[in-house]
Design a protein around this motif. Structure first.
Motif, PDB file in Angstrom:
ATOM      1  N   GLY A  56      60.828  78.113 -29.592  1.00  0.00           N
ATOM      2  CA  GLY A  56      61.132  77.614 -30.929  1.00  0.00           C
ATOM      3  C   GLY A  56      61.329  76.111 -30.889  1.00  0.00           C
ATOM      4  N   VAL A  57      62.116  75.628 -31.823  1.00  0.00           N
ATOM      5  CA  VAL A  57      62.364  74.197 -31.930  1.00  0.00           C
ATOM      6  C   VAL A  57      63.765  73.904 -31.417  1.00  0.00           C
ATOM      7  CG1 VAL A  57      62.560  72.259 -33.529  1.00  0.00           C
ATOM      8  CG2 VAL A  57      60.847  74.005 -33.916  1.00  0.00           C
ATOM      9  N   LYS A  58      63.884  72.889 -30.573  1.00  0.00           N
ATOM     10  CA  LYS A  58      65.189  72.450 -30.089  1.00  0.00           C
ATOM     11  C   LYS A  58      65.453  71.061 -30.651  1.00  0.00           C
ATOM     12  CE  LYS A  58      65.173  75.077 -25.835  1.00  0.00           C
ATOM     13  NZ  LYS A  58      65.248  75.058 -24.382  1.00  0.00           N
ATOM     14  N   VAL A  59      66.601  70.915 -31.289  1.00  0.00           N
ATOM     15  CA  VAL A  59      66.970  69.642 -31.884  1.00  0.00           C
ATOM     16  C   VAL A  59      68.064  69.024 -31.040  1.00  0.00           C
ATOM     17  CG1 VAL A  59      67.867  68.498 -33.943  1.00  0.00           C
ATOM     18  CG2 VAL A  59      66.395  70.492 -34.171  1.00  0.00           C
ATOM     19  N   GLY A  60      67.817  67.827 -30.548  1.00  0.00           N
ATOM     20  CA  GLY A  60      68.815  67.120 -29.754  1.00  0.00           C
ATOM     21  C   GLY A  60      69.764  66.351 -30.660  1.00  0.00           C
ATOM     22  N   VAL A  61      70.939  66.073 -30.149  1.00  0.00           N
ATOM     23  CA  VAL A  61      71.945  65.321 -30.893  1.00  0.00           C
ATOM     24  C   VAL A  61      72.038  63.946 -30.261  1.00  0.00           C
ATOM     25  CG1 VAL A  61      74.367  65.248 -31.580  1.00  0.00           C
ATOM     26  CG2 VAL A  61      73.189  67.432 -31.402  1.00  0.00           C
ATOM     27  N   LYS A  62      72.080  62.932 -31.109  1.00  0.00           N
ATOM     28  CA  LYS A  62      72.202  61.587 -30.580  1.00  0.00           C
ATOM     29  C   LYS A  62      73.548  61.447 -29.892  1.00  0.00           C
ATOM     30  CE  LYS A  62      69.278  58.991 -33.678  1.00  0.00           C
ATOM     31  NZ  LYS A  62      69.221  57.904 -34.653  1.00  0.00           N
ATOM     32  N   GLU A  63      73.513  60.810 -28.743  1.00  0.00           N
ATOM     33  CA  GLU A  63      74.742  60.652 -27.971  1.00  0.00           C
ATOM     34  C   GLU A  63      75.552  59.500 -28.552  1.00  0.00           C
ATOM     35  OE1 GLU A  63      75.982  59.483 -23.464  1.00  0.00           O
ATOM     36  OE2 GLU A  63      74.162  60.636 -23.779  1.00  0.00           O
ATOM     37  N   ILE A  64      76.809  59.747 -28.820  1.00  0.00           N
ATOM     38  CA  ILE A  64      77.710  58.723 -29.314  1.00  0.00           C
ATOM     39  C   ILE A  64      78.881  58.650 -28.347  1.00  0.00           C
ATOM     40  CG2 ILE A  64      78.888  60.315 -30.868  1.00  0.00           C
ATOM     41  CD1 ILE A  64      79.298  57.958 -32.778  1.00  0.00           C
ATOM     42  N   LYS A  65      79.234  57.452 -27.970  1.00  0.00           N
ATOM     43  CA  LYS A  65      80.325  57.287 -27.028  1.00  0.00           C
ATOM     44  C   LYS A  65      81.642  57.621 -27.708  1.00  0.00           C
ATOM     45  CE  LYS A  65      78.031  53.812 -24.259  1.00  0.00           C
ATOM     46  NZ  LYS A  65      78.037  52.433 -23.805  1.00  0.00           N
ATOM     47  N   ASN A  66      82.575  58.131 -26.921  1.00  0.00           N
ATOM     48  CA  ASN A  66      83.866  58.532 -27.457  1.00  0.00           C
ATOM     49  C   ASN A  66      84.589  57.342 -28.087  1.00  0.00           C
ATOM     50  OD1 ASN A  66      85.954  60.327 -28.018  1.00  0.00           O
ATOM     51  ND2 ASN A  66      87.022  59.823 -26.122  1.00  0.00           N
ATOM     52  N   GLU A  67      84.471  56.181 -27.485  1.00  0.00           N
ATOM     53  CA  GLU A  67      85.148  54.997 -28.013  1.00  0.00           C
ATOM     54  C   GLU A  67      84.618  54.641 -29.401  1.00  0.00           C
ATOM     55  OE1 GLU A  67      85.653  50.292 -26.839  1.00  0.00           O
ATOM     56  OE2 GLU A  67      85.087  51.735 -25.300  1.00  0.00           O
ATOM     57  N   ASN A  68      83.293  54.701 -29.578  1.00  0.00           N
ATOM     58  CA  ASN A  68      82.704  54.416 -30.887  1.00  0.00           C
ATOM     59  C   ASN A  68      83.135  55.457 -31.909  1.00  0.00           C
ATOM     60  OD1 ASN A  68      81.417  52.252 -29.769  1.00  0.00           O
ATOM     61  ND2 ASN A  68      79.480  53.312 -29.488  1.00  0.00           N
ATOM     62  N   TYR A  69      83.202  56.717 -31.500  1.00  0.00           N
ATOM     63  CA  TYR A  69      83.627  57.791 -32.390  1.00  0.00           C
ATOM     64  C   TYR A  69      85.068  57.572 -32.845  1.00  0.00           C
ATOM     65  CZ  TYR A  69      85.218  62.422 -33.782  1.00  0.00           C
ATOM     66  OH  TYR A  69      85.776  63.468 -34.461  1.00  0.00           O
ATOM     67  N   VAL A  70      85.939  57.229 -31.903  1.00  0.00           N
ATOM     68  CA  VAL A  70      87.351  57.010 -32.238  1.00  0.00           C
ATOM     69  C   VAL A  70      87.494  55.796 -33.148  1.00  0.00           C
ATOM     70  CG1 VAL A  70      89.585  56.368 -31.245  1.00  0.00           C
ATOM     71  CG2 VAL A  70      88.231  58.159 -30.187  1.00  0.00           C
ATOM     72  N   ASP A  71      86.752  54.730 -32.883  1.00  0.00           N
ATOM     73  CA  ASP A  71      86.825  53.533 -33.725  1.00  0.00           C
ATOM     74  C   ASP A  71      86.393  53.828 -35.154  1.00  0.00           C
ATOM     75  OD1 ASP A  71      87.779  51.990 -31.678  1.00  0.00           O
ATOM     76  OD2 ASP A  71      85.842  51.079 -31.192  1.00  0.00           O
ATOM     77  N   LYS A  72      85.297  54.552 -35.317  1.00  0.00           N
ATOM     78  CA  LYS A  72      84.829  54.877 -36.665  1.00  0.00           C
ATOM     79  C   LYS A  72      85.816  55.783 -37.389  1.00  0.00           C
ATOM     80  CE  LYS A  72      79.946  54.214 -35.861  1.00  0.00           C
ATOM     81  NZ  LYS A  72      78.609  54.763 -35.902  1.00  0.00           N
TER      82      LYS A  72
END
Length: 124
Positions: A56-72
């Motif tokens: 089937g189709v596999k959709v990847g997730v863009k990698e986001i760093k934990n620091e950027n996630y916490v900042d946002k």
């Protein structure tokens, strides 16, 4: 007489083979164009983290760093805090509607570029 008899029997076969060769040539080029479009589409989808497999189709997730996630996340929370008003809750720190002689400054988002002075004094 013999030559015309053979020619009259072979001419339809030769015409049939020429027509079939023409159809085969056109079909082969249509197949090549479709395969090229398919490969281009597959490469474009892989660059967008979508991979087609036999399962089937596999959709990847863009990698986001934990620091950027916490900042946002922290930026969104600070913005929501500064824009909020709680009419049922009266406090001298959080009551934004009440006139005060010393206005409380709104909270600023944490900046990773410049550490706070309290952190510097602890490390020295």
């Amino acid at each position: 007489m013999m030559l015309t008899n053979i020619t009259s029997k072979l001419l339809p076969v030769i015409v049939l083979l020429v027509v079939l060769a023409g159809f085969a040539f056109v079909a082969y080029h249509i197949f090549l164009a479709a395969a090229q479009i398919g490969h281009a589409a597959n490469d474009k989808m892989q660059s967008k983290n979508v991979v087609f497999t036999k399962d089937g189709v596999k959709v990847g997730v863009k990698e986001i760093k934990n620091e950027n996630y916490v900042d946002k996340t922290q930026g969104i929370l600070v913005k929501a805090w500064n824009l909020s008003s709680w009419p049922g809750y009266k406090s001298r720190l959080w009551n934004k509607e009440a006139p005060e002689h010393g206005k409380v400054e709104s909270r600023k988002p944490h900046s990773r570029a410049s550490p706070s002075p309290s952190i510097d004094s602890k490390t020295k």
